[in-house]
Design an enzyme around this catalytic site. Sequence first.
Site, PDB file in Angstrom:
ATOM      1  CB  THR A   1       2.403   1.282  -0.329  1.00 42.32           C
ATOM      2  OG1 THR A   1       1.686   0.069  -0.130  1.00 42.32           O
ATOM      3  CG2 THR A   1       1.526   2.297  -1.044  1.00 42.32           C
ATOM      4  CB  CYS A   2       5.500  -3.402  -0.392  1.00 38.04           C
ATOM      5  SG  CYS A   2       6.603  -4.646   0.293  1.00 38.04           S
ATOM      6  CG  ASP A   3       9.531   0.630   2.688  1.00 38.47           C
ATOM      7  OD1 ASP A   3       9.082   1.475   1.878  1.00 38.47           O
ATOM      8  OD2 ASP A   3       9.579   0.827   3.914  1.00 38.47           O
TER       9      ASP A   3
END
Length: 105
Positions: free
Chosen positions: A8-10
Amino acid sequence: MRLYGLKTCDTCRKALKTLPDAEFVDVRSDGVPDAVLSQALADFGDALLNTRSATWRGLDDNQRAKAPLELLKQHPTLMKRPLIEKGGELFLGWTAETLTQLGIS
């Protein structure tokens, strides 16, 4: 090459897009092997802990006082991301310096 991060980390997504052949390891679901975590802590010291994260802010003072290795084992999302392992060498973060060290222009 192995990339440790969160799906979920950009920033991790950007890194994966640039490194499509990298094996992705989600630290939340899969964890980080103890040997890699120990080496990363030896290489990067306190920089490995993301003290600006929501996870860190949710810890009380007693928890924050624990040894960094213990904290990272209990809360792998505290690790600054991404952590990239290539040929036994570790790289932390997705910065211009990391790109240069990985040979990416």
